[in-house]
Design an enzyme around this catalytic site. Structure first.
Site, PDB file in Angstrom:
ATOM      1  N   HIS A 194     -23.748 -21.641  70.439  1.00 22.43           N
ATOM      2  CA  HIS A 194     -24.783 -21.739  69.403  1.00 22.43           C
ATOM      3  C   HIS A 194     -24.657 -23.103  68.744  1.00 22.43           C
ATOM      4  O   HIS A 194     -23.876 -23.281  67.811  1.00 22.43           O
ATOM      5  CB  HIS A 194     -24.596 -20.604  68.386  1.00 22.43           C
ATOM      6  N   HIS A 205     -32.480 -16.230  67.245  1.00 22.66           N
ATOM      7  CA  HIS A 205     -31.840 -16.082  65.941  1.00 22.66           C
ATOM      8  C   HIS A 205     -32.402 -14.799  65.315  1.00 22.66           C
ATOM      9  O   HIS A 205     -33.632 -14.620  65.266  1.00 22.66           O
ATOM     10  CB  HIS A 205     -32.178 -17.259  65.036  1.00 22.66           C
ATOM     11  N   GLU A 225     -29.950 -13.549  60.424  1.00 20.04           N
ATOM     12  CA  GLU A 225     -29.242 -14.593  59.663  1.00 20.04           C
ATOM     13  C   GLU A 225     -29.636 -14.393  58.190  1.00 20.04           C
ATOM     14  O   GLU A 225     -28.800 -14.100  57.346  1.00 20.04           O
ATOM     15  CB  GLU A 225     -29.649 -15.981  60.181  1.00 20.04           C
ATOM     16  N   ASP A 285     -23.217 -24.254  65.082  1.00 17.80           N
ATOM     17  CA  ASP A 285     -24.624 -24.243  64.660  1.00 17.80           C
ATOM     18  C   ASP A 285     -25.167 -25.676  64.480  1.00 17.80           C
ATOM     19  O   ASP A 285     -25.784 -26.212  65.408  1.00 17.80           O
ATOM     20  CB  ASP A 285     -24.786 -23.416  63.374  1.00 17.80           C
ATOM     21  N   ASP A 286     -24.951 -26.266  63.311  1.00 15.90           N
ATOM     22  CA  ASP A 286     -25.415 -27.627  63.017  1.00 15.90           C
ATOM     23  C   ASP A 286     -24.248 -28.399  62.390  1.00 15.90           C
ATOM     24  O   ASP A 286     -24.210 -28.600  61.163  1.00 15.90           O
ATOM     25  CB  ASP A 286     -26.597 -27.576  62.038  1.00 15.90           C
TER      26      ASP A 286
HETATM   27  N1  ADE Z   1     -32.371 -24.491  63.282  1.00 15.87           N
HETATM   28  C1  ADE Z   1     -31.222 -25.178  63.224  1.00 15.87           C
HETATM   29  N2  ADE Z   1     -30.260 -24.434  62.672  1.00 15.87           N
HETATM   30  C2  ADE Z   1     -30.794 -23.225  62.380  1.00 15.87           C
HETATM   31  C3  ADE Z   1     -30.310 -22.033  61.797  1.00 15.87           C
HETATM   32  N3  ADE Z   1     -29.046 -21.899  61.388  1.00 15.87           N
HETATM   33  N4  ADE Z   1     -31.165 -21.004  61.647  1.00 15.87           N
HETATM   34  C4  ADE Z   1     -32.428 -21.113  62.039  1.00 15.87           C
HETATM   35  N5  ADE Z   1     -32.938 -22.223  62.586  1.00 15.87           N
HETATM   36  C5  ADE Z   1     -32.116 -23.263  62.766  1.00 15.87           C
HETATM   37 ZN    ZN Z   2     -28.728 -21.754  64.772  1.00 18.25          ZN
END
Ligand code: ADE
Ligand code: ZN
Length: 338
Positions: free
Chosen positions: A17, A197, A200, A278-279
């Site tokens: 992810h 996703h 969340e 994730d990011d």
């Molecule tokens: N795009 C990038 N990161 C995300 C996340 N955590 N949830 C939804 N969209 C995303």
């Molecule tokens: Zn994500």
């Protein structure tokens, strides 16, 4: 505890992810903005990092789309992807499954071929130079229409050899999986892997929809599944992998405190979570930082950490032989550390 952190850090692992646009470090963002003659609304790298304070998903997404707007040509996407791959290799990631958001680029006039071309060239180099395997997952932005997603799937047709799956990301609440029923049906007909996703920020019902309507093979996040006992039983029964992202959850206020992270409850309920970043540029850490943050905050045992590492390969879209090879490599490592 420190021992468990280094056990996790040194272990071969998969990351399942990871939004490639979310790995965009401010230093590289500035360098690319400069060479493309694009002006960023920040004076320095420090200013950019100082803006990374979010109280929900949408606040993050607004800045994430702004950051990616400096990416214009094939070389930009190559540099972005290569930087992540080198950093992931340092965390002993041996297999990675990367998301990209083509609509975040084509809507700005970037050619689909340049975005996917740069990413795929870096993934090829990762295999050759780092021995790292990968899959590429094209995400649809759920705040846009299904027609837009269908047009994107159409635009992707010449590049199908580079694309392994489709996913669903961006603003979750108000954009349920059911909105994308047709485009995911088409993607399944094309033989693509399916993820989304779900849970969340959105309710457990969105996870049910991801399973029953989109027919996902993995759930990205899935935190809110724990609110629904029947859903937990279904996910456990199916051995459904949840790609959990602890530092993301903290930064986006999905959890208030790492001590309250649901990973312990997920493991206890017989679910199959794995750990991801994730990011990472926006959330303050790559995959090993995510393991360290959890191990620091929660009473995780060695058995738990081993399970999380195994789940990363078990949930991967690797062919059976490659999956077994990766799992054997992990078991050899675990035996070697005693
Ligand atoms: N795009 C990038 N990161 C995300 C996340 N955590 N949830 C939804 N969209 C995303
Ligand atoms: Zn994500």
């Amino acid at each position: 505890m420190t021992d468990l952190i280094s056990l996790a850090a040194n272990a071969p692992k998969a990351e399942l992810h990871l939004h490639i646009e979310g790995s965009f470090e401010p230093e590289l963002m500035f360098a690319i903005a400069q060479r493309n003659g694009v002006k960023l609304p920040f004076a320095s790298v420090e200013d950019i990092r100082a803006a990374y304070n979010f109280s929900n998903l949408q606040e993050f997404l607004d800045i994430y789309y702004q950051g990616m707007s400096v990416l214009l040509c094939e070389r930009d996407f190559y540099d972005l992807t290569w930087a992540y791959l080198k950093r992931a290799a340092a965390d002993n990631v041996i297999h990675t499954e990367i998301f990209f958001d083509p609509q975040g680029h084509t809507a700005r006039g970037v050619a689909f071929a340049d975005a996917i071309g740069g990413i795929a060239r870096a993934l090829g180099d990762a295999q050759d130079k780092l021995g790292m395997s990968s899959k590429l997952i094209m995400c649809f932005l759920r705040h846009l229409s299904e027609e837009d997603a269908l047009a994107t799937l159409e635009e992707a047709q010449p590049f199908m050899a580079l694309i392994d799956g489709v996913g669903l990301d961006s603003s979750e609440i108000g954009h349920p999986p059911s909105k994308f029923e047709r485009v995911f049906a088409k993607a399944r007909e094309l033989g693509l892997h399916i993820v989304a996703h779900a849970g969340e920020e959105g309710p457990p019902d969105y996870i049910w929809q991801a399973l029953d309507i989109l027919k996902v093979e993995r759930v990205d996040h899935g935190n809110r599944a724990l609110e629904d006992g029947k859903l937990v039983a279904r996910l456990a029964d199916e051995g459904m992998c949840l790609t959990v992202c602890p530092l993301s959850n903290l930064k986006l206020c999905v959890v208030d405190d790492m001590k309250a992270h649901p990973i312990r409850a997920m493991l206890d309920a017989g679910l199959k979570p794995c750990i991801n970043s994730d990011d990472p540029s926006y959330f303050g850490g790559y995959v090993n930082d995510n393991f360290a943050a959890l191990i620091d905050a929660l009473p995780l045992t060695r058995t738990d950490v081993e399970q999380l590492l195994r789940n990363s390969f078990e949930g991967a879209f690797l062919a059976a032989e490659e999956k077994n090879k990766a799992l054997r490599r992990l078991e050899d490592y675990l035996l070697s550390v005693g």
